[in-house]
Scaffold this motif. Structure first.
Motif, PDB file in Angstrom:
ATOM      1  N   ALA A  97       7.468   0.037   3.493  1.00 33.45           N
ATOM      2  CA  ALA A  97       6.463   0.190   4.552  1.00 33.45           C
ATOM      3  C   ALA A  97       5.973   1.628   4.596  1.00 33.45           C
ATOM      4  O   ALA A  97       6.777   2.561   4.541  1.00 33.45           O
ATOM      5  N   THR A  98       4.668   1.796   4.684  1.00 33.71           N
ATOM      6  CA  THR A  98       4.081   3.121   4.926  1.00 33.71           C
ATOM      7  C   THR A  98       3.238   3.024   6.194  1.00 33.71           C
ATOM      8  O   THR A  98       2.841   1.922   6.601  1.00 33.71           O
ATOM      9  N   ASP A  99       2.962   4.166   6.813  1.00 32.91           N
ATOM     10  CA  ASP A  99       2.136   4.148   8.027  1.00 32.91           C
ATOM     11  C   ASP A  99       0.778   3.513   7.731  1.00 32.91           C
ATOM     12  O   ASP A  99       0.269   2.731   8.532  1.00 32.91           O
ATOM     13  N   LYS A 100       0.197   3.865   6.577  1.00 36.63           N
ATOM     14  CA  LYS A 100      -1.134   3.309   6.244  1.00 36.63           C
ATOM     15  C   LYS A 100      -1.088   1.794   6.145  1.00 36.63           C
ATOM     16  O   LYS A 100      -1.993   1.100   6.605  1.00 36.63           O
ATOM     17  N   LEU A 101      -0.050   1.279   5.520  1.00 36.37           N
ATOM     18  CA  LEU A 101       0.054  -0.175   5.363  1.00 36.37           C
ATOM     19  C   LEU A 101       0.236  -0.855   6.723  1.00 36.37           C
ATOM     20  O   LEU A 101      -0.406  -1.867   7.016  1.00 36.37           O
ATOM     21  N   LEU A 102       1.101  -0.282   7.551  1.00 39.33           N
ATOM     22  CA  LEU A 102       1.348  -0.874   8.873  1.00 39.33           C
ATOM     23  C   LEU A 102       0.072  -0.845   9.702  1.00 39.33           C
ATOM     24  O   LEU A 102      -0.285  -1.825  10.362  1.00 39.33           O
ATOM     25  N   GLU A 103      -0.630   0.295   9.666  1.00 36.43           N
ATOM     26  CA  GLU A 103      -1.891   0.401  10.428  1.00 36.43           C
ATOM     27  C   GLU A 103      -2.888  -0.654   9.965  1.00 36.43           C
ATOM     28  O   GLU A 103      -3.580  -1.270  10.774  1.00 36.43           O
ATOM     29  N   PRO A 111       0.406 -10.627  10.520  1.00 41.78           N
ATOM     30  CA  PRO A 111       1.855 -10.457  10.671  1.00 41.78           C
ATOM     31  C   PRO A 111       2.461 -10.001   9.344  1.00 41.78           C
ATOM     32  O   PRO A 111       2.097 -10.520   8.287  1.00 41.78           O
ATOM     33  N   LEU A 112       3.382  -9.047   9.413  1.00 37.91           N
ATOM     34  CA  LEU A 112       3.937  -8.455   8.192  1.00 37.91           C
ATOM     35  C   LEU A 112       5.452  -8.507   8.220  1.00 37.91           C
ATOM     36  O   LEU A 112       6.075  -8.248   9.254  1.00 37.91           O
ATOM     37  N   LEU A 113       6.020  -8.852   7.064  1.00 39.88           N
ATOM     38  CA  LEU A 113       7.456  -8.687   6.833  1.00 39.88           C
ATOM     39  C   LEU A 113       7.610  -7.437   5.974  1.00 39.88           C
ATOM     40  O   LEU A 113       7.514  -7.515   4.750  1.00 39.88           O
ATOM     41  N   PRO A 114       7.833  -6.287   6.589  1.00 39.87           N
ATOM     42  CA  PRO A 114       7.926  -5.060   5.794  1.00 39.87           C
ATOM     43  C   PRO A 114       9.318  -4.906   5.191  1.00 39.87           C
ATOM     44  O   PRO A 114      10.320  -5.217   5.835  1.00 39.87           O
ATOM     45  N   GLY A 115       9.374  -4.428   3.977  1.00 35.80           N
ATOM     46  CA  GLY A 115      10.648  -4.302   3.272  1.00 35.80           C
ATOM     47  C   GLY A 115      11.403  -3.042   3.660  1.00 35.80           C
ATOM     48  O   GLY A 115      10.819  -1.964   3.799  1.00 35.80           O
ATOM     49  N   VAL A 116      12.735  -3.207   3.843  1.00 38.96           N
ATOM     50  CA  VAL A 116      13.628  -2.072   4.085  1.00 38.96           C
ATOM     51  C   VAL A 116      14.922  -2.311   3.314  1.00 38.96           C
ATOM     52  O   VAL A 116      15.264  -3.449   3.004  1.00 38.96           O
ATOM     53  N   ALA A 117      15.610  -1.207   3.026  1.00 36.61           N
ATOM     54  CA  ALA A 117      16.921  -1.339   2.379  1.00 36.61           C
ATOM     55  C   ALA A 117      17.995  -0.516   3.084  1.00 36.61           C
ATOM     56  O   ALA A 117      19.149  -0.539   2.683  1.00 36.61           O
ATOM     57  N   THR A 118      17.606   0.227   4.134  1.00 37.08           N
ATOM     58  CA  THR A 118      18.587   1.085   4.825  1.00 37.08           C
ATOM     59  C   THR A 118      18.458   0.949   6.343  1.00 37.08           C
ATOM     60  O   THR A 118      17.422   0.495   6.856  1.00 37.08           O
ATOM     61  N   ALA A 119      19.488   1.415   7.038  1.00 37.49           N
ATOM     62  CA  ALA A 119      19.478   1.386   8.506  1.00 37.49           C
ATOM     63  C   ALA A 119      18.362   2.267   9.059  1.00 37.49           C
ATOM     64  O   ALA A 119      17.686   1.910  10.025  1.00 37.49           O
ATOM     65  N   SER A 120      18.147   3.435   8.457  1.00 35.58           N
ATOM     66  CA  SER A 120      17.105   4.342   8.978  1.00 35.58           C
ATOM     67  C   SER A 120      15.724   3.707   8.868  1.00 35.58           C
ATOM     68  O   SER A 120      14.901   3.829   9.788  1.00 35.58           O
ATOM     69  N   GLU A 121      15.462   3.033   7.761  1.00 34.09           N
ATOM     70  CA  GLU A 121      14.158   2.364   7.606  1.00 34.09           C
ATOM     71  C   GLU A 121      14.003   1.267   8.661  1.00 34.09           C
ATOM     72  O   GLU A 121      12.934   1.108   9.262  1.00 34.09           O
ATOM     73  N   ALA A 122      15.076   0.515   8.888  1.00 29.67           N
ATOM     74  CA  ALA A 122      15.019  -0.558   9.896  1.00 29.67           C
ATOM     75  C   ALA A 122      14.794   0.041  11.285  1.00 29.67           C
ATOM     76  O   ALA A 122      14.010  -0.485  12.085  1.00 29.67           O
ATOM     77  N   MET A 123      15.455   1.181  11.575  1.00 26.69           N
ATOM     78  CA  MET A 123      15.314   1.815  12.895  1.00 26.69           C
ATOM     79  C   MET A 123      13.897   2.338  13.108  1.00 26.69           C
ATOM     80  O   MET A 123      13.335   2.226  14.197  1.00 26.69           O
ATOM     81  N   ARG A 124      13.325   2.906  12.060  1.00 26.73           N
ATOM     82  CA  ARG A 124      11.948   3.423  12.189  1.00 26.73           C
ATOM     83  C   ARG A 124      10.970   2.285  12.490  1.00 26.73           C
ATOM     84  O   ARG A 124      10.087   2.414  13.334  1.00 26.73           O
ATOM     85  N   LEU A 125      11.150   1.168  11.816  1.00 25.65           N
ATOM     86  CA  LEU A 125      10.248   0.030  12.055  1.00 25.65           C
ATOM     87  C   LEU A 125      10.507  -0.591  13.422  1.00 25.65           C
ATOM     88  O   LEU A 125       9.568  -1.013  14.110  1.00 25.65           O
ATOM     89  N   LEU A 126      11.754  -0.621  13.836  1.00 30.07           N
ATOM     90  CA  LEU A 126      12.072  -1.153  15.165  1.00 30.07           C
ATOM     91  C   LEU A 126      11.402  -0.294  16.244  1.00 30.07           C
ATOM     92  O   LEU A 126      10.848  -0.825  17.216  1.00 30.07           O
ATOM     93  N   GLU A 127      11.429   1.029  16.043  1.00 28.57           N
ATOM     94  CA  GLU A 127      10.752   1.932  16.993  1.00 28.57           C
ATOM     95  C   GLU A 127       9.277   1.574  17.118  1.00 28.57           C
ATOM     96  O   GLU A 127       8.673   1.736  18.169  1.00 28.57           O
ATOM     97  N   ARG A 128       8.709   1.113  16.028  1.00 25.53           N
ATOM     98  CA  ARG A 128       7.282   0.783  16.019  1.00 25.53           C
ATOM     99  C   ARG A 128       7.015  -0.653  16.469  1.00 25.53           C
ATOM    100  O   ARG A 128       5.874  -1.090  16.514  1.00 25.53           O
ATOM    101  N   GLY A 129       8.060  -1.402  16.756  1.00 24.89           N
ATOM    102  CA  GLY A 129       7.875  -2.742  17.308  1.00 24.89           C
ATOM    103  C   GLY A 129       8.164  -3.874  16.340  1.00 24.89           C
ATOM    104  O   GLY A 129       7.993  -5.038  16.677  1.00 24.89           O
ATOM    105  N   TYR A 130       8.609  -3.527  15.145  1.00 24.30           N
ATOM    106  CA  TYR A 130       8.882  -4.577  14.143  1.00 24.30           C
ATOM    107  C   TYR A 130      10.363  -4.941  14.177  1.00 24.30           C
ATOM    108  O   TYR A 130      11.216  -4.106  13.893  1.00 24.30           O
TER     109      TYR A 130
END
Ligand code: 3PG
Length: 213
Positions: A97-103, A111-130
């Motif tokens: 996931a990049t900011d440009k893609l999410l925007e 609706p998007l299923l953005p890919g993550v492989a780490t806790a930090s990536e999941a936390m960043r997306l959760l902060e944004r509402g995903y």
């Protein structure tokens, strides 16, 4: 659509069946019978990867199949998002996931299923509402054990593991409380598609659709 609403839609799509077929289709003539076989086997949500020149036309054709919910995978850029939406994709999947893609997905109400492989990536997306994410590449990132460990402190996030998932290891993922579904290409083997062996694909879909979760 806010990111939160988009995430809700992503959860609904992920809830349709235990497996989302990941499809790499070279010939648009295969689109309709392939989608019909997968839907008939019980897998309505289909991910068409944007990895072939035919992919957008394949989405257009598959979108006509009754009962199917066709999405676009391998979304990398805002241009991919616009093209997928225009072709009729109902959801998107990305390896990361990049900011440009999410925007772009938010602006397009996709609706998007953005890919993550780490806790930090999941936390960043959760902060944004995903809160519905793809775990990718699932097996190479540690498999079900890794996803279980990442999910323990972030139980509000649900995942769709993809990458190396098979009929054999899918139950390990689907048994986790934070897994709604998994993605996999095994339900549409290349040789079966090329041979037009739709009954085999329907049978593989049927087995995948029967996986408990
Ligand atoms: C992909 O990106 O191709 C998906 O992760 C599918 O992976 P698979 O072919 O291992 O199921």
């Amino acid at each position: 659509m806010t990111p939160h609403q988009a995430s809700l839609h992503a959860r609904e799509i992920a809830g349709l069946a235990p497996i989302i077929p990941v499809l790499v289709v070279d010939d648009v003539a295969h689109a309709r019978p392939l989608a019909e076989a997968l839907v008939a086997g019980g897998l309505p949500a289909l991910e068409v990867t944007l990895r072939t020149p035919a992919a957008l036309d394949v989405i257009r054709e598959m979108a006509k199949v009754p009962g199917g919910v066709v999405g676009a995978g391998t979304l990398l850029t805002p241009a991919d998002v616009l093209a997928a939406k225009e072709a009729g994709a109902k959801f998107g999947v990305s390896p990361g996931a990049t900011d440009k893609l999410l925007e772009a997905c938010e602006a397009a109400d996709l609706p998007l299923l953005p890919g993550v492989a780490t806790a930090s990536e999941a936390m960043r997306l959760l902060e944004r509402g995903y809160d519905m994410l793809k775990f990718f590449p699932a097996e190479a990132s540690g498999g079900a054990a890794a996803l279980k460990a990442i999910g323990a402190p972030i139980p509000q996030v649900a995942f769709c593991p993809t990458g190396g998932v098979s009929i054999k290891n899918a139950p390990d993922y689907l048994g986790l409380p934070n897994v709604l579904c998994a993605g996999g290409s095994w339900v549409a083997p290349k040789e079966a598609v090329l041979a037009g062996d739709w009954s085999r694909i329907e049978q593989l879909a049927r087995e995948a659709a029967a996986l408990p979760r």
